[in-house]
Design a protein around this motif. Structure first.
Motif, PDB file in Angstrom:
ATOM      1  N   ALA A  66      63.393  44.530  41.498  1.00 42.06           N
ATOM      2  CA  ALA A  66      62.431  45.535  41.048  1.00 42.06           C
ATOM      3  C   ALA A  66      61.222  44.882  40.396  1.00 42.06           C
ATOM      4  O   ALA A  66      60.083  45.343  40.562  1.00 42.06           O
ATOM      5  CB  ALA A  66      63.103  46.498  40.071  1.00 42.06           C
ATOM      6  N   ASN A  67      61.440  43.805  39.635  1.00 45.73           N
ATOM      7  CA  ASN A  67      60.325  43.074  39.036  1.00 45.73           C
ATOM      8  C   ASN A  67      59.363  42.563  40.098  1.00 45.73           C
ATOM      9  O   ASN A  67      58.138  42.664  39.966  1.00 45.73           O
ATOM     10  CB  ASN A  67      60.859  41.867  38.245  1.00 45.73           C
ATOM     11  N   TYR A  68      59.927  41.976  41.157  1.00 47.89           N
ATOM     12  CA  TYR A  68      59.088  41.417  42.216  1.00 47.89           C
ATOM     13  C   TYR A  68      58.241  42.496  42.878  1.00 47.89           C
ATOM     14  O   TYR A  68      57.033  42.334  43.048  1.00 47.89           O
ATOM     15  CB  TYR A  68      59.953  40.716  43.252  1.00 47.89           C
ATOM     16  N   TYR A  69      58.877  43.593  43.225  1.00 47.49           N
ATOM     17  CA  TYR A  69      58.124  44.645  43.906  1.00 47.49           C
ATOM     18  C   TYR A  69      57.183  45.386  42.966  1.00 47.49           C
ATOM     19  O   TYR A  69      56.148  45.900  43.402  1.00 47.49           O
ATOM     20  CB  TYR A  69      59.077  45.594  44.619  1.00 47.49           C
ATOM     21  N   ALA A  70      57.536  45.435  41.676  1.00 50.46           N
ATOM     22  CA  ALA A  70      56.596  46.018  40.719  1.00 50.46           C
ATOM     23  C   ALA A  70      55.311  45.211  40.693  1.00 50.46           C
ATOM     24  O   ALA A  70      54.207  45.763  40.660  1.00 50.46           O
ATOM     25  CB  ALA A  70      57.232  46.066  39.330  1.00 50.46           C
ATOM     26  N   GLY A  71      55.435  43.868  40.715  1.00 52.64           N
ATOM     27  CA  GLY A  71      54.245  43.029  40.756  1.00 52.64           C
ATOM     28  C   GLY A  71      53.487  43.167  42.058  1.00 52.64           C
ATOM     29  O   GLY A  71      52.252  43.234  42.079  1.00 52.64           O
ATOM     30  N   ALA A  72      54.228  43.215  43.172  1.00 49.44           N
ATOM     31  CA  ALA A  72      53.585  43.304  44.481  1.00 49.44           C
ATOM     32  C   ALA A  72      52.926  44.660  44.704  1.00 49.44           C
ATOM     33  O   ALA A  72      51.897  44.753  45.384  1.00 49.44           O
ATOM     34  CB  ALA A  72      54.625  43.037  45.578  1.00 49.44           C
ATOM     35  N   GLU A 339      47.587  33.549  31.914  1.00 51.63           N
ATOM     36  CA  GLU A 339      46.521  32.564  31.747  1.00 51.63           C
ATOM     37  C   GLU A 339      46.382  31.656  32.956  1.00 51.63           C
ATOM     38  O   GLU A 339      45.271  31.342  33.386  1.00 51.63           O
ATOM     39  CB  GLU A 339      46.807  31.710  30.509  1.00 51.63           C
ATOM     40  N   TYR A 340      47.494  31.218  33.527  1.00 49.11           N
ATOM     41  CA  TYR A 340      47.452  30.220  34.596  1.00 49.11           C
ATOM     42  C   TYR A 340      47.209  30.832  35.972  1.00 49.11           C
ATOM     43  O   TYR A 340      46.786  30.129  36.884  1.00 49.11           O
ATOM     44  CB  TYR A 340      48.748  29.414  34.618  1.00 49.11           C
ATOM     45  N   ALA A 341      47.501  32.122  36.153  1.00 51.74           N
ATOM     46  CA  ALA A 341      47.299  32.763  37.461  1.00 51.74           C
ATOM     47  C   ALA A 341      45.917  33.415  37.513  1.00 51.74           C
ATOM     48  O   ALA A 341      45.495  34.051  36.542  1.00 51.74           O
ATOM     49  CB  ALA A 341      48.383  33.814  37.697  1.00 51.74           C
ATOM     50  N   PRO A 342      45.189  33.275  38.614  1.00 51.95           N
ATOM     51  CA  PRO A 342      43.893  33.958  38.750  1.00 51.95           C
ATOM     52  C   PRO A 342      44.063  35.472  38.630  1.00 51.95           C
ATOM     53  O   PRO A 342      45.123  36.027  38.940  1.00 51.95           O
ATOM     54  CB  PRO A 342      43.428  33.568  40.156  1.00 51.95           C
ATOM     55  N   LEU A 343      43.018  36.147  38.168  1.00 47.92           N
ATOM     56  CA  LEU A 343      43.082  37.578  37.882  1.00 47.92           C
ATOM     57  C   LEU A 343      43.588  38.382  39.069  1.00 47.92           C
ATOM     58  O   LEU A 343      44.460  39.250  38.920  1.00 47.92           O
ATOM     59  CB  LEU A 343      41.686  38.073  37.459  1.00 47.92           C
ATOM     60  N   ALA A 344      43.052  38.104  40.261  1.00 49.83           N
ATOM     61  CA  ALA A 344      43.439  38.889  41.431  1.00 49.83           C
ATOM     62  C   ALA A 344      44.908  38.709  41.788  1.00 49.83           C
ATOM     63  O   ALA A 344      45.501  39.554  42.457  1.00 49.83           O
ATOM     64  CB  ALA A 344      42.561  38.497  42.624  1.00 49.83           C
ATOM     65  N   GLN A 345      45.528  37.604  41.332  1.00 51.97           N
ATOM     66  CA  GLN A 345      46.923  37.316  41.656  1.00 51.97           C
ATOM     67  C   GLN A 345      47.850  37.470  40.451  1.00 51.97           C
ATOM     68  O   GLN A 345      49.030  37.134  40.512  1.00 51.97           O
ATOM     69  CB  GLN A 345      47.040  35.879  42.184  1.00 51.97           C
ATOM     70  N   ARG A 346      47.318  38.012  39.355  1.00 50.43           N
ATOM     71  CA  ARG A 346      48.072  38.060  38.109  1.00 50.43           C
ATOM     72  C   ARG A 346      49.301  38.955  38.201  1.00 50.43           C
ATOM     73  O   ARG A 346      50.410  38.537  37.840  1.00 50.43           O
ATOM     74  CB  ARG A 346      47.161  38.536  36.971  1.00 50.43           C
ATOM     75  N   ALA A 347      49.122  40.181  38.667  1.00 50.23           N
ATOM     76  CA  ALA A 347      50.259  41.105  38.711  1.00 50.23           C
ATOM     77  C   ALA A 347      51.356  40.573  39.626  1.00 50.23           C
ATOM     78  O   ALA A 347      52.553  40.662  39.312  1.00 50.23           O
ATOM     79  CB  ALA A 347      49.797  42.482  39.175  1.00 50.23           C
ATOM     80  N   HIS A 348      50.945  40.019  40.773  1.00 50.03           N
ATOM     81  CA  HIS A 348      51.934  39.485  41.715  1.00 50.03           C
ATOM     82  C   HIS A 348      52.634  38.261  41.118  1.00 50.03           C
ATOM     83  O   HIS A 348      53.856  38.092  41.278  1.00 50.03           O
ATOM     84  CB  HIS A 348      51.251  39.112  43.027  1.00 50.03           C
ATOM     85  N   SER A 349      51.902  37.409  40.412  1.00 44.94           N
ATOM     86  CA  SER A 349      52.514  36.230  39.786  1.00 44.94           C
ATOM     87  C   SER A 349      53.482  36.629  38.682  1.00 44.94           C
ATOM     88  O   SER A 349      54.552  36.029  38.526  1.00 44.94           O
ATOM     89  CB  SER A 349      51.422  35.315  39.221  1.00 44.94           C
TER      90      SER A 349
END
Length: 445
Positions: A66-72, A339-349
């Protein structure tokens, strides 16, 4: 519609509501921490530790997915919609536990609870990061995780007291019904934060919101910072799963009452929760590597120390220290990923990190259940304590601190990111363990 602004003060109404909702999320887990292992033994007559811990295995696996798909899905379905869906899934959980005629019902309830926790907690995490912007992420995560784990502590203690006074069922689970209903009602009042994400992207320097694409395996391991945080998150929840499932049984074997067990089970997340009010802001100021290293090392040392005591006051002290170690790392995990993940990839990371972090529950329950059945509770405790210390050494070796804008050169300073790729060279892997512990601490922001 009101023009969105970034910052904790500017969004305190919405932020406070999300903190409250996350407290209800945490309360749903705290409901189980004291009484389910005893329920397995007393009402369902399970003796094998691996069978008793099966509820944590399914909880961890479902929460991880669920965590993974919540981010995706955060950018497509919407943060608020995921939060509401999570609570709709969680509504039947206390009723299933209340009426369960067999252990299979408990397992199914924890499938739903894992989905509820993954979707609801992940949504509140991402939404708070969205609201505060880049400068207060550690504080935001400290407040978020503090609310969640103080609620875990409160319901762990309350359910233990209710079970002592009135029996394992039904009264402790009436509390769960109230939490589930309030959580759903609160989530319906939350507003989506997509406009805050758009505002942060517009204010970011050109190109910084995109960054190089991060694959699943970059976040999992290849990127030295993201990978170090991910492995530590997995090990942290691996030891938390062991404490959740085996500590009540260990304390019961030493003759402690349900109220005493509930108190120990509550002290750990209470210190964990309160401590994050301090460690969250520290994550905005200090090198995240240092906080993670010392937090994981303290946890491992405490778990190993539990092997050598049978005293109730000492267990209370160790539970507090374990909570302090966890408080050092928990808000830092999420602030570091943001901090380490770019903004566009933050939720997915964040979703990938939380996937692996909560897989730790399943791995911990399986590993400790097998070890406890074959070698005893002490062997399980020793193994998990040792793994936690090893995780701290990985952090010490792999992570680097980001340089402050005016401190060191981005390529040659001592805190700079390595100029090579995400991979470690073989020579770096074989340096002696002593170098992990005694290298000077980096002090970059």
């Amino acid at each position: 519609m009101t023009t969105p602004r970034l910052g904790l003060r500017e969004n305190w109404h919405q932020f406070s509501l999300l903190v409250l909702v996350n407290a209800f999320v945490g309360g749903m887990v705290g409901l189980e921490r004291t009484i389910l292992p005893r329920l397995a033994e007393q009402e369902f007559h399970l003796e094998a530790r691996s069978a008793i811990l099966s509820f944590i295995v399914v909880f961890g696996l479902k929460k991880a997915v669920a965590n993974y798909y919540a981010g995706a899905w955060a950018n497509t379905v919407g943060r608020r919609n995921l939060l509401v869906i999570g609570w709709l899934i969680g509504l039947p959980v206390p009723l299933l536990l209340l009426w369960a005629p067999s252990w299979g019902w408990v397992i199914f309830a924890n499938v739903l609870l894992g989905l509820n926790q993954g979707l609801a907690w992940s949504s509140t995490v991402v939404m708070k990061i969205d609201l505060v912007g880049s400068k207060q992420r550690g504080l935001a995560m400290g407040l978020n995780e503090s609310a969640g784990y103080l609620a875990v502590a409160a319901t762990a203690f309350a359910s233990g007291w209710l079970a002592t006074e009135y029996g394992l069922r039904p009264y402790p689970f009436y509390l769960g019904i109230v939490l589930a209903v309030l959580g759903l009602l609160g989530s319906l009042l939350v507003r989506d934060t997509r406009h805050h994400v758009a505002l942060e992207a517009a204010q970011a320097p050109a190109g910084s919101s995109a960054g190089p694409p991060l694959s699943f395996w970059d976040v999992t391991w290849r990127h030295p910072n993201l990978g170090s945080v991910t492995q530590a998150g997995l090990v942290n929840n691996l030891n938390d799963g062991m404490v959740w499932g085996l500590l009540p049984l260990l304390l019961a074997s030493k003759g402690f009452t349900l109220t005493q067990i509930g108190t120990v089970a509550a002290v750990y997340p209470a210190v964990w929760g309160l401590g994050q009010l301090v460690t969250g802001p520290l994550a905005d100021r200090l090198c995240k590597k240092d906080l993670l290293f010392w937090g994981m090392l303290l946890q491992g040392a405490v778990l190993l120390a539990m092997l050598f005591t049978s005293s109730y006051p000492v267990f209370l002290l160790l539970a507090g220290l374990l909570g302090a170690g966890t408080a050092l790392v928990y808000p830092t995990f999420l602030a570091a990923i943001a901090e380490y993940a770019p903004l566009a990839q933050r939720a997915h990371s964040v979703g990938i990190f939380r996937l692996w972090r909560d897989v730790g529950y399943a791995i911990g329950a399986l590993l400790t259940g097998i070890l406890a059945d074959t070698l005893g509770l002490g062997a399980a405790l020793a193994a998990i304590g040792g793994l936690t210390v090893l995780s701290s050494l990985v952090i010490r070796r792999r992570m680097y601190c980001l340089p402050a804008p005016d401190s060191v050169d981005a390529f040659t300073g001592s805190c700079a990111r390595p100029a090579s790729t995400f991979h470690l060279s073989s020579t770096r892997l074989v340096r002696p363990l002593s170098s992990y512990l005694f290298r000077p601490l980096l002090r970059c922001a």
